[in-house]
Design a protein around this motif. Sequence first.
Motif, PDB file in Angstrom:
ATOM      1  N   LEU A   6     -43.163 -45.356  -2.292  1.00  0.00           N
ATOM      2  CA  LEU A   6     -44.483 -45.009  -2.796  1.00  0.00           C
ATOM      3  C   LEU A   6     -44.396 -43.866  -3.802  1.00  0.00           C
ATOM      4  O   LEU A   6     -45.086 -43.878  -4.819  1.00  0.00           O
ATOM      5  CB  LEU A   6     -45.411 -44.651  -1.637  1.00  0.00           C
ATOM      6  CG  LEU A   6     -46.871 -44.455  -1.991  1.00  0.00           C
ATOM      7  CD1 LEU A   6     -47.436 -45.692  -2.689  1.00  0.00           C
ATOM      8  CD2 LEU A   6     -47.679 -44.142  -0.746  1.00  0.00           C
ATOM      9  N   ILE A  44     -49.325 -50.258  -6.171  1.00  0.00           N
ATOM     10  CA  ILE A  44     -49.529 -49.132  -5.254  1.00  0.00           C
ATOM     11  C   ILE A  44     -50.452 -49.539  -4.115  1.00  0.00           C
ATOM     12  O   ILE A  44     -50.162 -49.262  -2.947  1.00  0.00           O
ATOM     13  CB  ILE A  44     -50.059 -47.905  -6.018  1.00  0.00           C
ATOM     14  CG1 ILE A  44     -48.949 -47.323  -6.905  1.00  0.00           C
ATOM     15  CG2 ILE A  44     -50.575 -46.839  -5.046  1.00  0.00           C
ATOM     16  CD1 ILE A  44     -49.413 -46.261  -7.882  1.00  0.00           C
ATOM     17  N   HIS A  47     -48.617 -51.789  -1.804  1.00  0.00           N
ATOM     18  CA  HIS A  47     -47.644 -51.057  -1.000  1.00  0.00           C
ATOM     19  C   HIS A  47     -48.338 -50.327   0.150  1.00  0.00           C
ATOM     20  O   HIS A  47     -47.828 -50.299   1.269  1.00  0.00           O
ATOM     21  CB  HIS A  47     -46.855 -50.059  -1.852  1.00  0.00           C
ATOM     22  CG  HIS A  47     -45.759 -49.412  -1.079  1.00  0.00           C
ATOM     23  ND1 HIS A  47     -44.516 -49.967  -0.964  1.00  0.00           N
ATOM     24  CD2 HIS A  47     -45.738 -48.275  -0.356  1.00  0.00           C
ATOM     25  CE1 HIS A  47     -43.765 -49.192  -0.203  1.00  0.00           C
ATOM     26  NE2 HIS A  47     -44.486 -48.151   0.180  1.00  0.00           N
ATOM     27  N   HIS A  48     -49.500 -49.768  -0.135  1.00  0.00           N
ATOM     28  CA  HIS A  48     -50.257 -49.102   0.932  1.00  0.00           C
ATOM     29  C   HIS A  48     -50.580 -50.082   2.062  1.00  0.00           C
ATOM     30  O   HIS A  48     -50.562 -49.715   3.234  1.00  0.00           O
ATOM     31  CB  HIS A  48     -51.564 -48.511   0.394  1.00  0.00           C
ATOM     32  CG  HIS A  48     -51.418 -47.176  -0.239  1.00  0.00           C
ATOM     33  ND1 HIS A  48     -51.183 -46.032   0.468  1.00  0.00           N
ATOM     34  CD2 HIS A  48     -51.500 -46.802  -1.541  1.00  0.00           C
ATOM     35  CE1 HIS A  48     -51.116 -45.003  -0.354  1.00  0.00           C
ATOM     36  NE2 HIS A  48     -51.296 -45.448  -1.577  1.00  0.00           N
ATOM     37  N   GLY A  51     -46.442 -52.588   2.448  1.00  0.00           N
ATOM     38  CA  GLY A  51     -45.180 -52.114   1.897  1.00  0.00           C
ATOM     39  C   GLY A  51     -43.944 -52.208   2.753  1.00  0.00           C
ATOM     40  O   GLY A  51     -42.838 -52.130   2.250  1.00  0.00           O
ATOM     41  N   CYS A  57     -47.924 -48.645   4.789  1.00  0.00           N
ATOM     42  CA  CYS A  57     -47.143 -47.433   4.546  1.00  0.00           C
ATOM     43  C   CYS A  57     -48.028 -46.247   4.922  1.00  0.00           C
ATOM     44  O   CYS A  57     -49.083 -46.051   4.328  1.00  0.00           O
ATOM     45  CB  CYS A  57     -46.768 -47.353   3.071  1.00  0.00           C
ATOM     46  SG  CYS A  57     -45.889 -45.858   2.621  1.00  0.00           S
TER      47      CYS A  57
END
Length: 60
Positions: A6, A44, A47-48, A51, A57
């Motif tokens: 991240l 992003i 990924h949150h 991820g 994440c």
Amino acid sequence: MLCAELEKLEGKFDDILAALENPDLTEQEKKDLRQAYDRMSKAINDHHKFGHNGSPCFEE
């Protein structure tokens, strides 16, 4: 602490934002950077959410 993946994504995102502040950019360069901004923003967010092998994440 943020995970390393991240942090890397957010660093690239910051680079794009900084580049967009350049007043000497051509319209094509601005368009390309905006498209990169959109892709990076999605990466992003993804990924949150997903991820780590489908798990979110979390910041510790």
